[in-house]
Design a protein around this motif. Structure first.
Motif, PDB file in Angstrom:
ATOM      1  N   UNK A 184       0.830  -1.211   0.000  1.00 47.40           N
ATOM      2  CA  UNK A 184       0.000   0.000   0.000  1.00 47.40           C
ATOM      3  C   UNK A 184       0.864   1.260   0.000  1.00 47.40           C
ATOM      4  N   UNK A 185       1.913   1.299   0.833  1.00 49.01           N
ATOM      5  CA  UNK A 185       2.800   2.464   0.844  1.00 49.01           C
ATOM      6  C   UNK A 185       3.564   2.590  -0.468  1.00 49.01           C
ATOM      7  N   UNK A 186       3.930   1.459  -1.068  1.00 44.43           N
ATOM      8  CA  UNK A 186       4.604   1.493  -2.363  1.00 44.43           C
ATOM      9  C   UNK A 186       3.702   2.101  -3.428  1.00 44.43           C
ATOM     10  N   UNK A 187       2.415   1.740  -3.399  1.00 54.94           N
ATOM     11  CA  UNK A 187       1.453   2.303  -4.347  1.00 54.94           C
ATOM     12  C   UNK A 187       1.302   3.809  -4.128  1.00 54.94           C
ATOM     13  N   UNK A 188       1.263   4.226  -2.863  1.00 45.73           N
ATOM     14  CA  UNK A 188       1.111   5.650  -2.555  1.00 45.73           C
ATOM     15  C   UNK A 188       2.315   6.442  -3.043  1.00 45.73           C
ATOM     16  N   UNK A 358     -12.028  -1.972  -2.779  1.00 48.35           N
ATOM     17  CA  UNK A 358     -10.780  -2.605  -3.209  1.00 48.35           C
ATOM     18  C   UNK A 358     -10.371  -3.613  -2.141  1.00 48.35           C
ATOM     19  N   UNK A 359      -9.454  -4.534  -2.458  1.00 46.58           N
ATOM     20  CA  UNK A 359      -9.001  -5.502  -1.454  1.00 46.58           C
ATOM     21  C   UNK A 359      -8.407  -4.824  -0.225  1.00 46.58           C
ATOM     22  N   UNK A 360      -8.518  -5.492   0.898  1.00 41.72           N
ATOM     23  CA  UNK A 360      -8.041  -4.950   2.169  1.00 41.72           C
ATOM     24  C   UNK A 360      -6.528  -4.754   2.156  1.00 41.72           C
ATOM     25  N   UNK A 361      -6.103  -3.563   2.536  1.00 38.78           N
ATOM     26  CA  UNK A 361      -4.682  -3.248   2.654  1.00 38.78           C
ATOM     27  C   UNK A 361      -4.523  -2.178   3.712  1.00 38.78           C
TER      28      UNK A 361
END
Length: 402
Positions: A184-188, A358-361
């Motif tokens: 999740x942090x990588x996506x952000x 969206x899927x849980x993250x």
């Protein structure tokens, strides 16, 4: 370079004592400060309401455990925000490469020195203080991407100029994903760089192509996960995808947290059950003080309370746009756009997870969810925005003036 949301500026006389870049008293964006302080105060109230039962059960009757810690982090963050707001924002132009390298070193340091929690090693303990390197990486990529866009100038419209900032963001995003297992942090981090490029680069076809490739890849991943659902070697993230698609079938396992959050949202109605009257917070929703706090907001304050908070975030984004539009230079504008993208993406992802869109993250709700590193870093970013609002970028230099 003209930003998309920047109109033609009118020449207006500034009031005495509010001039930017002068020796007089600097401009303060009190609207932005009010919104941030309101969100922080609201977050503390909701955090105490949400976590008091769980805290009392875990910490020998201390129902204010999470509240007290978050209050301490908030006060530290506010102090940091004030200090950072007095630092001319051009300071980050010179320190951006070093901040980027520091973030990489801290991420790598989690391999031998990291502290594990909830099955992932994402934290470093320094003098008793927990630090999440991924949060520092978000600030680093904002400062560095703004610097790259400014240095590239019109070359950012070329293919190689466009790819250059993406490579830096992609490199640190991959490290966050692979080393700390924090997708999740990588996506952000990637979204921050793309958001800043979207504002700086007018060739929107590139972004449509990138979005199309990403959406196609995500669809194929989900399709392959569903097709291979009967196999026993299902990975952690693949099982989360199945729990997202079929929450009722996984209600006692991977989808338990999501299903309980949806119960909380559905039971709140329009005006909610009242502050402190949530039933789902009585041990039903795991880690609700972190990622799932929005579900308790919906249960206790209802649809009215949820929409009110979303409107506060909309106002916050609007203030960012106003400040970016009136920034003294491109670098200051890009810094504000980076902070705006960071907060906007995190709000959208958090609410999407809570509502099972969206899927849980693991993504916290800015200024409201429990988390020391998160609130301190976010308030430091607000301090940078306030510095841009003052227009103090041209007053800083490492060179001594003669």
């Amino acid at each position: 370079m003209k930003l998309p949301f920047v109109g033609k500026r009118k020449k207006t006389k500034r009031r005495p004592g509010r001039r930017r870049g002068s020796g007089g008293s600097a401009f303060r964006d009190y609207s932005l400060i009010f919104i941030v302080v309101f969100l922080l105060a609201f977050g503390l109230v909701m955090l105490y309401s949400t976590s008091s039962y769980v805290a009392a059960a875990r910490f020998n009757g201390d129902s204010s455990y999470y509240f007290a810690r978050q209050l301490k982090f908030t006060l530290i963050g506010l102090l940091g925000m004030i200090v950072v707001s007095f630092i001319p924002y051009s300071f980050w132009r010179f320190t951006a490469p070093y901040l980027y390298i520091l973030a990489i070193l801290l991420i790598i340091a989690t391999i031998p020195f990291g502290t594990a929690a909830n099955g992932a090693t994402r934290w470093l303990i320094v003098s008793g203080v927990s630090i999440q390197p991924a949060e520092i990486a978000k600030v680093a990529i904002i400062a560095l991407t703004a610097c790259l866009i400014e240095n590239l100038g019109r070359k950012v419209n070329t293919f190689f100029g466009f790819i250059w900032p993406i490579l830096f963001a992609g490199g640190i995003a991959v490290l966050i994903w692979k080393i700390t297992d924090n997708l999740s942090s990588a996506i952000i981090v990637g979204a921050i760089a793309m958001g800043m490029l979207f504002v700086a680069c007018p060739h929107y076809k590139r972004f449509i192509a990138i979005f199309g490739v990403a959406a196609t890849g995500a669809f194929l991943w989900v399709y392959n996960t569903v097709r291979m659902a009967d196999q026993s070697n299902m990975g952690f993230r693949e099982s989360r995808i199945l729990a997202w698609l079929y929450p009722q079938e996984y209600a006692s396992g991977k989808a338990y947290q999501t299903v309980q959050a949806l119960y909380a949202i559905g039971s709140g109605g329009i005006f909610g059950k009242g502050l402190g009257n949530s039933l789902q917070k009585l041990g039903h929703v795991p880690e609700l003080q972190n990622d799932m706090i929005f579900s308790i907001i919906c249960e206790e304050l209802g649809l009215f309370g949820a929409i009110s908070i979303l409107l506060m975030y909309v106002l916050l984004i609007w203030r960012f746009m106003v400040i970016a539009s009136n920034a003294d230079d491109l670098y200051g504008a890009m810094l504000v756009v980076g902070v705006m993208t960071h907060i906007a993406v995190q709000v959208v992802l958090n609410i999407a997870v809570v509502t099972n869109t969206i899927p849980n993250t693991g993504v916290t709700l800015p200024f409201i969810s429990y988390g020391g590193s998160s609130v301190i870093i976010l308030l430091a970013e607000i301090g940078i925005v306030l510095s841009v609002a003052k227009g103090s970028g041209k007053r800083f230099s490492f060179k001594s003036s003669k």
